[in-house]
Write a protein that holds these residues in place. Structure first.
Motif, PDB file in Angstrom:
ATOM      1  N   THR A   1       0.787  -1.232   0.000  1.00 21.11           N
ATOM      2  CA  THR A   1       0.000   0.000   0.000  1.00 21.11           C
ATOM      3  C   THR A   1       0.820   1.283   0.000  1.00 21.11           C
ATOM      4  OG1 THR A   1      -0.140   0.068   2.430  1.00 21.11           O
ATOM      5  CG2 THR A   1      -1.851  -1.177   1.268  1.00 21.11           C
ATOM      6  N   GLN A   2       2.125   1.191   0.261  1.00 27.87           N
ATOM      7  CA  GLN A   2       2.898   2.418   0.451  1.00 27.87           C
ATOM      8  C   GLN A   2       3.890   2.657  -0.679  1.00 27.87           C
ATOM      9  OE1 GLN A   2       4.726   2.241   4.318  1.00 27.87           O
ATOM     10  NE2 GLN A   2       2.797   2.610   5.390  1.00 27.87           N
ATOM     11  N   GLN A   3       4.192   3.915  -0.881  1.00 29.60           N
ATOM     12  CA  GLN A   3       5.239   4.292  -1.815  1.00 29.60           C
ATOM     13  C   GLN A   3       6.603   3.940  -1.209  1.00 29.60           C
ATOM     14  OE1 GLN A   3       4.736   5.510  -4.881  1.00 29.60           O
ATOM     15  NE2 GLN A   3       2.525   5.364  -4.604  1.00 29.60           N
ATOM     16  N   VAL A   4       7.601   3.852  -2.077  1.00 19.91           N
ATOM     17  CA  VAL A   4       8.903   3.372  -1.628  1.00 19.91           C
ATOM     18  C   VAL A   4       9.525   4.296  -0.580  1.00 19.91           C
ATOM     19  CG1 VAL A   4      10.135   4.485  -3.543  1.00 19.91           C
ATOM     20  CG2 VAL A   4      11.144   2.517  -2.411  1.00 19.91           C
ATOM     21  N   GLU A   5       9.323   5.610  -0.678  1.00 18.46           N
ATOM     22  CA  GLU A   5       9.897   6.520   0.311  1.00 18.46           C
ATOM     23  C   GLU A   5       9.351   6.223   1.707  1.00 18.46           C
ATOM     24  OE1 GLU A   5       9.048  10.783   0.054  1.00 18.46           O
ATOM     25  OE2 GLU A   5      11.202  11.123   0.294  1.00 18.46           O
ATOM     26  N   GLN A   6       8.052   5.933   1.799  1.00 17.45           N
ATOM     27  CA  GLN A   6       7.458   5.581   3.086  1.00 17.45           C
ATOM     28  C   GLN A   6       8.039   4.274   3.619  1.00 17.45           C
ATOM     29  OE1 GLN A   6       3.334   6.078   1.370  1.00 17.45           O
ATOM     30  NE2 GLN A   6       2.934   6.666   3.483  1.00 17.45           N
ATOM     31  N   ARG A   7       8.215   3.294   2.739  1.00 11.79           N
ATOM     32  CA  ARG A   7       8.741   1.994   3.161  1.00 11.79           C
ATOM     33  C   ARG A   7      10.158   2.136   3.716  1.00 11.79           C
ATOM     34  NH1 ARG A   7       6.734   0.041  -2.046  1.00 11.79           N
ATOM     35  NH2 ARG A   7       8.803  -0.746  -2.616  1.00 11.79           N
ATOM     36  N   ILE A   8      10.973   2.947   3.051  1.00  7.32           N
ATOM     37  CA  ILE A   8      12.340   3.158   3.529  1.00  7.32           C
ATOM     38  C   ILE A   8      12.321   3.865   4.884  1.00  7.32           C
ATOM     39  CG2 ILE A   8      14.500   4.394   3.068  1.00  7.32           C
ATOM     40  CD1 ILE A   8      13.960   3.866   0.071  1.00  7.32           C
TER      41      ILE A   8
ATOM     42  N   GLU B   1       4.582   8.313   7.748  1.00  8.25           N
ATOM     43  CA  GLU B   1       3.139   8.313   7.994  1.00  8.25           C
ATOM     44  C   GLU B   1       2.359   9.185   7.033  1.00  8.25           C
ATOM     45  OE1 GLU B   1       1.757   6.280  10.162  1.00  8.25           O
ATOM     46  OE2 GLU B   1       3.765   5.536  10.629  1.00  8.25           O
ATOM     47  N   GLN B   2       3.041   9.847   6.111  1.00  6.12           N
ATOM     48  CA  GLN B   2       2.332  10.759   5.208  1.00  6.12           C
ATOM     49  C   GLN B   2       1.405   9.991   4.292  1.00  6.12           C
ATOM     50  OE1 GLN B   2       5.304  12.687   2.868  1.00  6.12           O
ATOM     51  NE2 GLN B   2       5.879  10.843   1.762  1.00  6.12           N
TER      52      GLN B   2
END
Length: 237
Positions: free
Chosen positions: A147-154, A228-229
């Motif tokens: 569900t998340q973009q890669v920046e959030q995952r990192i 969390e964005q």
């Protein structure tokens, strides 16, 4: 082999609820072994002959997919158990465990597991709690990957590592073991190029400080906000 001082490990989650005599009996079946940096404690697919408790250092658990892709499953910190294949009914290790810095482990023969948990049921309960916590962490990571973009995952990966093995500095929190950008890529299901691009941007913004196998979170709160964005187009995965 040096005898392990039970008072040094009595506080660890694996031994919660065990009396001093019971703990001494459990420790009598263990052997202490040192693993130099980058050496394998065990290999994926090998017979699960032992289970382990990490006393010092850090261990990376990684899996190789049928197509040869490397995935970092998790990092094990001091005081944690790993390689508990017999506790979950496995005959072979499902991943490779590698010492990422000089490490010391306690190892018990897998054949001792049924006898130990029959005599000390609390040992089984404590292990089940750890396995359950890791299963919950895995579910969280699956949701992030879906569900998340890669920046959030990192950002989430760095925060988890800092929570597990962070060392406070005057200018932030250092992940207190060697970790490369490739490791982070393998943790988050992305590419080395993408991780390098994002971390370089964060370095320029003053959020992190990098070096060879070293990462300092200079602004952990801002990294938390990134994690969390609301999902946006932060780059390809």
């Amino acid at each position: 082999m040096a005898t392990v001082n039970s008072s040094l490990v009595a506080h660890l989650p694996l031994f919660a609820g065990l009396g001093s005599e019971d703990l001494a009996e459990v420790l009598r079946e263990a052997r202490s072994t040192r693993y130099p940096k980058n050496s394998a404690v065990f290999e994926q697919g090998a017979d699960a002959t032992s289970f382990f408790l990490l006393l010092h250092g850090h261990v990376r658990a990684s899996k190789t997919t049928p197509t040869g892709e490397q995935i970092v499953v998790r990092y094990v910190g001091p005081g944690e158990i790993f390689g508990v294949a017999p506790a979950i009914g496995l005959q072979h290790y499902p991943a490779t465990a590698t010492a990422v810095d000089d490490s010391v482990v306690l190892a018990w023969p897998s054949a001792a597991w049924p006898r130990l948990v029959a005599r000390f049921p609390q040992l089984a309960a404590n292990t089940l709690q750890t396995v359950g916590n890791r299963l919950q962490e895995t579910h969280t990571r699956v949701i992030e990957m879906s569900t998340q973009q890669v920046e959030q995952r990192i950002a989430h990966a760095l925060l988890r590592l800092a929570k597990q093995s962070g060392r406070k500095l005057e200018h932030g929190v250092e992940i207190d073991f060697p970790i490369s950008r490739q490791d982070i890529a393998q943790m988050t299901g992305t590419t080395l190029h993408t991780v390098s691009r994002i971390l370089s941007g964060w370095e320029q913004a003053g959020l992190v400080e990098g070096g060879r196998q070293r990462i300092v979170l200079r602004e952990p709160h801002k990294i938390f906000l990134l994690a969390e964005q609301a999902a946006g187009d932060n780059g390809s995965s």
